[in-house]
Motif scaffolding. Structure first.
Motif, PDB file in Angstrom:
ATOM      1  N   UNK A  95      42.672  32.583  -3.086  1.00 36.47           N
ATOM      2  CA  UNK A  95      43.285  33.096  -1.155  1.00 36.47           C
ATOM      3  C   UNK A  95      42.457  34.171  -1.170  1.00 36.47           C
ATOM      4  N   UNK A  96      42.702  35.634  -1.456  1.00 40.76           N
ATOM      5  CA  UNK A  96      42.562  36.406  -1.161  1.00 40.76           C
ATOM      6  C   UNK A  96      41.022  37.198  -1.124  1.00 40.76           C
ATOM      7  N   UNK A  97      40.365  36.215  -2.257  1.00 39.77           N
ATOM      8  CA  UNK A  97      39.357  36.240  -2.891  1.00 39.77           C
ATOM      9  C   UNK A  97      38.190  35.777  -1.915  1.00 39.77           C
ATOM     10  N   UNK A  98      38.468  34.927  -1.064  1.00 41.99           N
ATOM     11  CA  UNK A  98      37.724  34.131  -0.088  1.00 41.99           C
ATOM     12  C   UNK A  98      37.222  34.856   0.806  1.00 41.99           C
ATOM     13  N   UNK A  99      35.459  34.653   1.062  1.00 40.09           N
ATOM     14  CA  UNK A  99      35.257  35.421   2.854  1.00 40.09           C
ATOM     15  C   UNK A  99      35.871  34.227   4.261  1.00 40.09           C
ATOM     16  N   UNK A 100      36.173  35.716   5.152  1.00 38.64           N
ATOM     17  CA  UNK A 100      36.492  35.189   6.157  1.00 38.64           C
ATOM     18  C   UNK A 100      35.235  34.870   6.968  1.00 38.64           C
ATOM     19  N   UNK A 101      35.696  34.219   8.472  1.00 36.03           N
ATOM     20  CA  UNK A 101      33.849  33.650   8.493  1.00 36.03           C
ATOM     21  C   UNK A 101      33.586  35.204   9.331  1.00 36.03           C
ATOM     22  N   UNK A 102      32.384  35.145   9.900  1.00 32.43           N
ATOM     23  CA  UNK A 102      31.805  35.920  10.473  1.00 32.43           C
ATOM     24  C   UNK A 102      32.562  36.747  12.086  1.00 32.43           C
ATOM     25  N   UNK A 103      33.104  35.733  12.286  1.00 29.65           N
ATOM     26  CA  UNK A 103      33.354  35.952  14.175  1.00 29.65           C
ATOM     27  C   UNK A 103      35.005  36.102  14.104  1.00 29.65           C
ATOM     28  N   UNK A 119      38.107  41.430  14.021  1.00 26.86           N
ATOM     29  CA  UNK A 119      39.349  42.132  13.361  1.00 26.86           C
ATOM     30  C   UNK A 119      38.767  44.030  13.555  1.00 26.86           C
ATOM     31  N   UNK A 120      37.566  43.754  13.469  1.00 29.67           N
ATOM     32  CA  UNK A 120      37.077  45.263  12.518  1.00 29.67           C
ATOM     33  C   UNK A 120      36.816  45.531  14.501  1.00 29.67           C
ATOM     34  N   UNK A 121      36.401  44.728  14.945  1.00 27.77           N
ATOM     35  CA  UNK A 121      36.246  45.300  16.922  1.00 27.77           C
ATOM     36  C   UNK A 121      37.691  45.940  17.291  1.00 27.77           C
ATOM     37  N   UNK A 122      39.257  45.063  16.786  1.00 25.14           N
ATOM     38  CA  UNK A 122      39.802  45.331  17.145  1.00 25.14           C
ATOM     39  C   UNK A 122      40.306  47.122  16.316  1.00 25.14           C
ATOM     40  N   UNK A 123      40.381  46.875  15.167  1.00 30.51           N
ATOM     41  CA  UNK A 123      40.668  48.104  15.217  1.00 30.51           C
ATOM     42  C   UNK A 123      39.958  49.415  15.655  1.00 30.51           C
ATOM     43  N   UNK A 125      54.751  41.637   8.538  1.00 23.99           N
ATOM     44  CA  UNK A 125      54.667  40.004   7.707  1.00 23.99           C
ATOM     45  C   UNK A 125      53.025  40.212   7.979  1.00 23.99           C
ATOM     46  N   UNK A 126      52.200  41.289   7.991  1.00 20.07           N
ATOM     47  CA  UNK A 126      50.921  41.215   7.128  1.00 20.07           C
ATOM     48  C   UNK A 126      51.183  41.249   6.114  1.00 20.07           C
ATOM     49  N   UNK A 127      51.691  42.179   5.572  1.00 23.52           N
ATOM     50  CA  UNK A 127      51.857  42.375   4.495  1.00 23.52           C
ATOM     51  C   UNK A 127      52.632  40.723   3.193  1.00 23.52           C
ATOM     52  N   UNK A 128      53.736  40.901   3.797  1.00 22.06           N
ATOM     53  CA  UNK A 128      54.607  39.678   3.685  1.00 22.06           C
ATOM     54  C   UNK A 128      53.540  38.770   3.332  1.00 22.06           C
ATOM     55  N   UNK A 139      36.263  40.172   1.809  1.00 22.47           N
ATOM     56  CA  UNK A 139      37.352  39.010   1.948  1.00 22.47           C
ATOM     57  C   UNK A 139      38.653  39.070   2.314  1.00 22.47           C
ATOM     58  N   UNK A 140      39.014  38.221   2.159  1.00 19.55           N
ATOM     59  CA  UNK A 140      40.739  38.084   2.669  1.00 19.55           C
ATOM     60  C   UNK A 140      41.602  39.255   2.862  1.00 19.55           C
ATOM     61  N   UNK A 141      41.779  39.475   1.265  1.00 14.50           N
ATOM     62  CA  UNK A 141      42.336  40.703   1.335  1.00 14.50           C
ATOM     63  C   UNK A 141      42.249  41.649   1.931  1.00 14.50           C
ATOM     64  N   UNK A 142      41.227  42.197   2.488  1.00 10.99           N
ATOM     65  CA  UNK A 142      40.129  43.476   3.156  1.00 10.99           C
ATOM     66  C   UNK A 142      40.613  43.194   5.102  1.00 10.99           C
ATOM     67  N   UNK A 143      40.489  41.461   4.999  1.00  9.81           N
ATOM     68  CA  UNK A 143      40.811  41.818   5.819  1.00  9.81           C
ATOM     69  C   UNK A 143      42.552  41.524   5.810  1.00  9.81           C
ATOM     70  N   UNK A 144      43.038  41.528   5.677  1.00 14.38           N
ATOM     71  CA  UNK A 144      44.669  41.768   5.330  1.00 14.38           C
ATOM     72  C   UNK A 144      44.898  43.497   5.641  1.00 14.38           C
TER      73      UNK A 144
END
Length: 104
Positions: free
Chosen positions: A73-81, A86-90, A61-64, A12-17
């Motif tokens: 919105x925070x519980x919506x799913x981001x696209x797989x891409x 984001x995971x690759x960057x991490x 900025x991301x926290x804000x 979900x978006x919140x986890x992406x953040x």
């Protein structure tokens, strides 16, 4: 350290953040290490410290930004891409931090 496996199917978006913010703080640690390694060259060390401060600003900025979203919105799913990018960057930051010389 947060990883993609920690969320399982809860993408979900919140986890992406969470991951994005952690990446920013991971980059902060990396720049801190570089500032230490180049402490004998004040200009380089200072530049790395400036980059470190920039990463802290990015995290804030991301926290804000996250705080401006609704629960729906925070519980919506981001696209797989987006999720995989984001995971690759991490993963890149984690790998770099683990292979960089440690400070004394």
């Amino acid at each position: 350290m947060i990883s993609i496996e920690d969320y399982g199917s809860e993408r979900v978006i919140t986890k992406l953040f969470d991951i994005a913010i952690e990446c920013e703080y991971g980059a902060t640690k990396l720049y801190k290490k570089f500032a230490f390694l180049f402490s004998h060259v004040p200009e380089v060390s200072s530049f790395r410290k400036d980059l470190q401060n920039d990463e802290i600003k990015h995290a804030r900025i991301l926290q804000h930004s996250r705080s401006t979203l609704t629960s729906t919105q925070l519980l919506e799913s981001p696209s797989e891409k987006i999720w995989r990018t984001r995971v690759q960057a991490q993963d890149n930051i984690i790998t770099t931090n683990h292979t960089s010389p440690e400070q004394p």
